[in-house]
Design an enzyme around this catalytic site. Structure first.
Site, PDB file in Angstrom:
ATOM      1  N   GLU A 186      -0.518 -16.219  23.081  1.00 16.19           N
ATOM      2  CA  GLU A 186      -1.223 -15.708  24.351  1.00 16.19           C
ATOM      3  C   GLU A 186      -1.297 -16.591  25.400  1.00 16.19           C
ATOM      4  O   GLU A 186      -1.303 -16.456  26.424  1.00 16.19           O
ATOM      5  CB  GLU A 186      -2.813 -15.419  23.882  1.00 16.19           C
ATOM      6  CG  GLU A 186      -3.067 -14.473  22.819  1.00 16.19           C
ATOM      7  CD  GLU A 186      -2.541 -13.134  23.106  1.00 16.19           C
ATOM      8  OE1 GLU A 186      -2.383 -12.674  24.356  1.00 16.19           O
ATOM      9  OE2 GLU A 186      -2.017 -12.348  22.134  1.00 16.19           O
ATOM     10  N   HIS A 235       1.638 -16.244  27.637  1.00 12.76           N
ATOM     11  CA  HIS A 235       1.673 -15.293  28.649  1.00 12.76           C
ATOM     12  C   HIS A 235       1.285 -15.877  29.905  1.00 12.76           C
ATOM     13  O   HIS A 235       1.754 -15.684  31.116  1.00 12.76           O
ATOM     14  CB  HIS A 235       0.628 -14.098  28.378  1.00 12.76           C
ATOM     15  CG  HIS A 235       1.542 -13.175  27.330  1.00 12.76           C
ATOM     16  ND1 HIS A 235       2.680 -12.687  27.402  1.00 12.76           N
ATOM     17  CD2 HIS A 235       0.873 -12.920  26.145  1.00 12.76           C
ATOM     18  CE1 HIS A 235       2.784 -11.914  26.328  1.00 12.76           C
ATOM     19  NE2 HIS A 235       1.654 -12.091  25.462  1.00 12.76           N
ATOM     20  N   GLU A 238       6.721 -10.382  25.679  1.00 19.28           N
ATOM     21  CA  GLU A 238       6.271 -10.895  24.345  1.00 19.28           C
ATOM     22  C   GLU A 238       7.307 -12.044  23.757  1.00 19.28           C
ATOM     23  O   GLU A 238       6.897 -12.769  23.214  1.00 19.28           O
ATOM     24  CB  GLU A 238       6.141  -9.695  23.420  1.00 19.28           C
ATOM     25  CG  GLU A 238       4.970  -8.540  23.696  1.00 19.28           C
ATOM     26  CD  GLU A 238       4.069  -9.562  24.174  1.00 19.28           C
ATOM     27  OE1 GLU A 238       3.518 -10.135  23.039  1.00 19.28           O
ATOM     28  OE2 GLU A 238       3.044  -8.901  24.926  1.00 19.28           O
TER      29      GLU A 238
END
Length: 438
Positions: free
Chosen positions: A289, A292, A378
């Site tokens: 996460e 990102h 991703e």
């Protein structure tokens, strides 16, 4: 209804034809993709792919296949219903009938326009209600994922409906007022208002809205907290807090996410996630996460959303002044207001609804582009996670999540290109170290 010239009928008919063709083509395309997915998953149900044979039991693989097929078939029924409802609202005259009824009751004005938006949302919600109940209490229940009671479901419905009215009606009223009072560039000011509202919502949602539906407790595991804090410091990321959410009240699915904006950012772990993963695996998931944020995916997506919404509002600004936009989608507008400075019932709420109904029909074919961009993000986040945490732990965590969430390991490749925002397991795990044998 005032007489319409032959010249104005031509673009109206062209829009009707284009809308009908796009609606049918989009439905057939999505139905074909679903049929491919169902056949591909069912065909590979009897054997775990070799790359996963040491980690995923056959029983879990078959459960994932059955769950995927069941969801796909139910999704196809929902899609057919949605297509029929959309056709009913537009070319078959449903929205026009509702608008004319409210005009006869309330007359033209802000009250009638807000009533039209509210009535449309209410009718759509009632139409969707049986499908939502079936998905929660039959489909998810059958595969052991639903943890929600009917009482909790009804409480969520009441809260979300009330919030929708308290938040949605004022912002809708403000946009409708701008459409009628801000001149030819109303769409720009409406866009600025909408973007400001979305940014404000990102700030207030974690603190004021999310707690209405779930309990958020500070992370109490001191060892895990120290590990996660050290990871965030290495990555240069600051959060307002680390929280555990009682996701198990509603579902057995697991997740972790960042929420908030600016100083209001917080890290949220589902309690189900912490039960399923080791501390090292939790760290690896969080590192993904953080990837990102490192690659500015969130900012890039926000910038893209800003640009697309600006283009959308500009297009709406032009279309709302075109009589054929309304007549081509099955609605009788107040044409006097469009062609002369004559007091009449405003068409602004009609324009908003027709735009929201029509745009997805024409943009469905862009889905592969957005899905591909998301999958690329991703992969980049995975690569970053493997630099900041253990790649083997990340692979192990993903395998557990695939198994626990009953995510199929054998999706159809064409379906993936259209619908998967995350890479399929085979592609994703091929770039990671082999996890330890369970």
């Amino acid at each position: 209804m005032p007489a319409v010239s032959a010249a104005s009928l031509s673009p109206s008919f062209a829009l009707t034809l284009a809308f009908a063709l796009a609606l049918v083509a989009g439905f057939l395309l999505k139905a074909w993709l679903v049929s491919r997915q169902v056949r591909h998953v069912a065909r590979h149900r009897q054997e775990v792919p070799a790359a996963f044979a040491a980690h995923i039991p056959l029983e879990a693989h078959q459960k994932a296949a059955d769950y995927t097929v069941a969801k796909a078939r139910f999704g196809l029924l929902e899609m057919a219903l949605g297509t029929a409802v959309l056709l009913g609202w537009t070319l078959l005259g449903g929205l026009d009938l509702l608008n004319q009824a409210l005009l006869g009751w309330l007359g033209g004005g802000m009250a009638q326009q807000l009533a039209l938006l509210a009535a449309f949302a209410l009718v759509n919600g009632l139409i969707d209600l049986p499908a939502t109940l079936y998905q929660t209490f039959v489909l998810e229940q059958r595969f052991g994922f639903n943890q929600m009671t009917l009482r909790l479901w009804l409480a969520d419905l009441a809260k979300s409906t009330l919030l929708g009215a308290l938040i949605g009606l004022p912002i809708a009223a403000a946009i409708l007022w701008l459409m009628g009072a801000a001149g030819a560039l109303w769409w720009f000011w409406a866009w600025a208002l909408w973007m400001g509202f979305n940014l404000l919502l990102m700030v207030v949602y974690p603190t004021f809205i999310a707690p209405l539906f779930n309990k958020f407790q500070p992370l109490e595991d001191e060892s895990l907290k120290a590990r996660v804090t050290a990871l965030m410091q290495r990555c240069g990321f600051a959060a307002k807090g680390l929280f555990v959410m009682d996701g198990s009240r509603r579902s057995a699915h697991a997740n972790a996410y960042f929420t908030g904006f600016g100083a209001a950012k917080r890290v949220v772990f589902y309690d189900t996630l912490l039960k399923q993963l080791t501390p090292g695996e939790v760290e690896a998931v969080l590192a993904h996460e953080l990837g990102h944020f490192h690659h500015r995916h969130i900012l890039k997506r926000m910038a893209g959303m800003f640009a697309l919404s600006l283009a959308g509002f500009a297009l709406l600004g032009w279309l709302s002044a075109q009589p054929w936009f309304y007549t081509g989608l099955g609605v009788r507008p107040s044409l006097a207001l469009l062609v002369a400075d004559v007091p009449a019932a405003p068409n602004d709420a009609l324009a908003l609804l027709l735009f929201l109904l029509g745009v997805p029909v024409f943009t469905v074919f862009l889905a592969p582009l957005f899905a591909q961009l998301s999958r690329r993000h991703e992969f980049e986040a995975d690569a970053y996670a493997m630099q900041q945490a253990s790649g083997a732990d990340l692979a192990s965590a993903l395998l557990k999540l695939y198994e626990d969430n009953a995510s199929t390991l054998t999706p159809d490749p064409v379906y993936v290109k259209f619908h998967y925002s995350h890479p399929p397991a085979t592609e994703r795990l091929a770039r990671m170290p082999t996890p330890a044998h369970p």
